[in-house]
Design an enzyme around this catalytic site. Structure first.
Site, PDB file in Angstrom:
ATOM      1  N   ASP A 407     -24.625   7.979 -10.896  1.00  0.00           N
ATOM      2  CA  ASP A 407     -25.461   8.930 -10.148  1.00  0.00           C
ATOM      3  C   ASP A 407     -25.295   8.642  -8.656  1.00  0.00           C
ATOM      4  O   ASP A 407     -25.366   7.490  -8.232  1.00  0.00           O
ATOM      5  CB  ASP A 407     -26.925   8.774 -10.561  1.00  0.00           C
ATOM      6  CG  ASP A 407     -27.792   9.860  -9.930  1.00  0.00           C
ATOM      7  OD1 ASP A 407     -28.517   9.526  -8.988  1.00  0.00           O
ATOM      8  OD2 ASP A 407     -27.728  11.006 -10.371  1.00  0.00           O
ATOM      9  N   LEU A 408     -25.059   9.693  -7.876  1.00  0.00           N
ATOM     10  CA  LEU A 408     -24.818   9.517  -6.450  1.00  0.00           C
ATOM     11  C   LEU A 408     -26.126   9.394  -5.689  1.00  0.00           C
ATOM     12  O   LEU A 408     -27.087  10.120  -5.954  1.00  0.00           O
ATOM     13  CB  LEU A 408     -24.010  10.708  -5.899  1.00  0.00           C
ATOM     14  CG  LEU A 408     -22.655  10.967  -6.565  1.00  0.00           C
ATOM     15  CD1 LEU A 408     -21.933  12.106  -5.849  1.00  0.00           C
ATOM     16  CD2 LEU A 408     -21.791   9.716  -6.574  1.00  0.00           C
ATOM     17  N   ASP A 450     -24.918  15.832  -9.309  1.00  0.00           N
ATOM     18  CA  ASP A 450     -24.246  14.641  -8.771  1.00  0.00           C
ATOM     19  C   ASP A 450     -24.175  13.539  -9.824  1.00  0.00           C
ATOM     20  O   ASP A 450     -24.179  12.357  -9.500  1.00  0.00           O
ATOM     21  CB  ASP A 450     -24.961  14.143  -7.509  1.00  0.00           C
ATOM     22  CG  ASP A 450     -26.424  13.797  -7.758  1.00  0.00           C
ATOM     23  OD1 ASP A 450     -26.908  14.076  -8.886  1.00  0.00           O
ATOM     24  OD2 ASP A 450     -27.076  13.251  -6.854  1.00  0.00           O
TER      25      ASP A 450
END
Length: 518
Positions: A407-408, A450
């Protein structure tokens, strides 16, 4: 000699050419019609597949975003500053409580108001977000909310129970706030150290935070709609001005159940499904703000939700769009017929060309159905298939594998500051970096937004997996040069290593996701 050839061979030659032309052209036309039928069928199947895929991605995104509020609500109900105020009740404790809530509002940015109401419904502390400059409301401006439905519903609850209000438009001073501000109120009762119920904590959640996510696939699929249990539009991508009919008298007749009564009957009768009517293709799934699966991922499976709305998330693909798709194929059929007519005159090899067109079109449809349009990575559907194959191989050959859930961090900020084109550039940059970290036999997929997942075969132990995760994090943080600016994000990674047999591939992903949040 010429006269002899013309009279002896000319006519049979022309007949043979004509017969060959008729045979070949007939075969070509037959192939074109077969190709057209298969193409049409594949296009329709692709629409079905894409609509269903987008629907479930939106469902997962919305459910997860809203379930995060439960964690925030518990935090605001158990914060030390609130405990101190309930214990001592002095001005200093009240000031500390306002400061604590203001800091949290500045950090989370998704709450219009954070409030503590006493057991009579009077606001004790109210923090207004104020467009990014949260601050406590002056004491003289605090209001009594004892007659509001969310207070009445919440104050009767027991310890650790929560209440979630319907999604509606915010009302201030007995009038709908303009511009319209969609709002959901998450609330739970508060008890002092002696066990006495002292009031409730309320989080006014910005509805547009998750409603905007319903437009993620705009112009890439059908129209996203969110309906309440009465058939009113809460969000309608097809006609935005039809929303909130249950609050706006001028829109009271703008309802899904009235505009699409047959579709509404089917949607009401089931939790999820996909069907086609004369109006178009409808894909739907039931949705509530707080769902058990999301609570489990966040570690809150024991929290009882005493009351919350039930919604229907719908993807609607209008009939005229399907007809345009078929008309486009019909136009292609006519063009192919003309082209093959002239090709048949000069060369009989058009059959191979037609087969190549068919193969190419089928390959394009398969690729689009199984890959992310932006990054070209496998999408959730293809990743789940490869994960299922890995689980089968583990059961057969005892060949372990690991799943990395990525996960960004900071992606939203890039979108907000530099725009969505910059966000798309970052997603492509991350996709290239992650792909470069693994072998061709492994799989890097974008699940949506994302979030990425990486399937790596043959990782036997925790140490190797952690080393690979560290290299991934380093690669993710590599900045991207974009229009003279250095764009960079960081990432969070959860790892699930599978060394024992299992066929529950959803559980494998949830395990990696949960590991990331731990």
């Amino acid at each position: 000699m010429y006269k002899h050839f013309s009279s002896t061979w000319g006519k049979p030659f022309l007949i043979r050419v004509l017969v060959l032309f008729i045979v070949f052209y007939g075969l070509a036309i037959g192939l074109i019609y077969i190709s057209h039928a298969q193409r049409t069928q594949n296009e329709i199947k692709n629409v079905y597949l894409v609509e269903e895929s987008h629907l479930h991605v939106l469902h997962d995104q919305v459910s997860y975003q809203l379930s995060l509020v439960v964690s925030d609500l518990r935090l605001m109900s158990e914060t030390l500053s609130l405990v101190n105020y309930l214990s001592f009740g002095n001005d200093n404790a009240l000031t500390n409580l306002g400061t604590s809530y203001s800091s949290f509002s500045r950090y989370r940015t998704v709450y219009d108001q954070i409030r503590f109401l006493d057991d009579s419904g009077m606001e004790v502390v109210r923090i207004n977000y104020n467009a990014g400059a949260p601050a406590p409301v002056a004491k003289l401006e605090l209001q009594s909310k004892g007659d509001q439905y969310y207070f009445i519903e919440t104050i009767r609850l027991g310890k650790n129970e929560i209440y979630v209000s319907p999604l509606d438009l915010n009302i201030e001073n007995d009038a709908i706030e303009v511009p319209y501000k969609p709002m959901i109120r998450f609330s739970m009762p508060v008890f002092d150290p002696a066990g006495n119920k002292r009031g409730i904590v309320v989080l006014n959640y910005f509805g547009m935070v998750f409603l905007d996510k319903l437009d993620d696939f705009k112009e890439k699929s059908g129209y996203a709609m969110l309906l309440n249990s009465d058939g009113y539009y809460l969000h309608n991508q097809l006609d935005p001005d039809s929303a909130w009919g249950f609050m706006l008298p001028e829109r009271k007749d703008r309802r899904f159940d009235r505009e699409f009564p047959d579709e509404w009957k089917v949607i009401q009768a089931s939790d999820s499904g996909q069907f086609e009517t004369p109006n178009g293709l409808v894909s739907f799934v039931s949705l509530s703000p707080v769902e058990e699966t999301s609570l489990f991922v966040l570690g809150h499976a024991a929290i009882p939700v005493a009351g919350q709305p039930a919604w229907k998330l719908v993807m609607f693909y209008p009939r005229h769009n399907l007809d345009e798709l078929l008309q486009e194929d019909q136009s292609n059929l006519t063009r192919f017929g003309v082209v093959f007519f002239f090709i048949a005159v000069v060369f009989a090899g058009g059959f191979a060309w037609g087969s190549l067109v068919l193969q190419r079109e089928q390959g394009r449809l398969r690729f689009n159905a199984l890959h992310d349009a932006l990054t070209g990575l496998p999408n959730r559907l293809l990743f789940m298939d490869r994960l299922d194959q890995a689980a089968l191989r583990l059961a057969r050959d005892d060949f372990c594998f690991a799943v990395f859930f990525v996960d960004l961090d900071g992606f939203k900020k890039i979108n907000d500051v530099h725009g969505h084109d910059a966000g798309d550039a970052i997603l492509k940059h991350v996709a290239r970096n992650l792909t470069g970290m693994v072998r061709e036999s492994d799989t890097v997929a974008r699940l949506g937004g994302d979030e990425f997942c990486v399937l790596v075969h043959g990782l036997p132990n925790r140490e190797d997996a952690c080393l690979l995760a560290e290299r991934m994090l380093k690669a993710l943080s590599t900045p991207l040069e974009y229009h003279g600016a250095q764009l960079a994000v960081t990432g969070s990674i959860g790892i699930s290593i599978q060394q024992s047999q299992t066929r529950d591939i959803e559980w494998i992903i949830k395990q990696a996701d949960q590991a990331m949040y731990q």
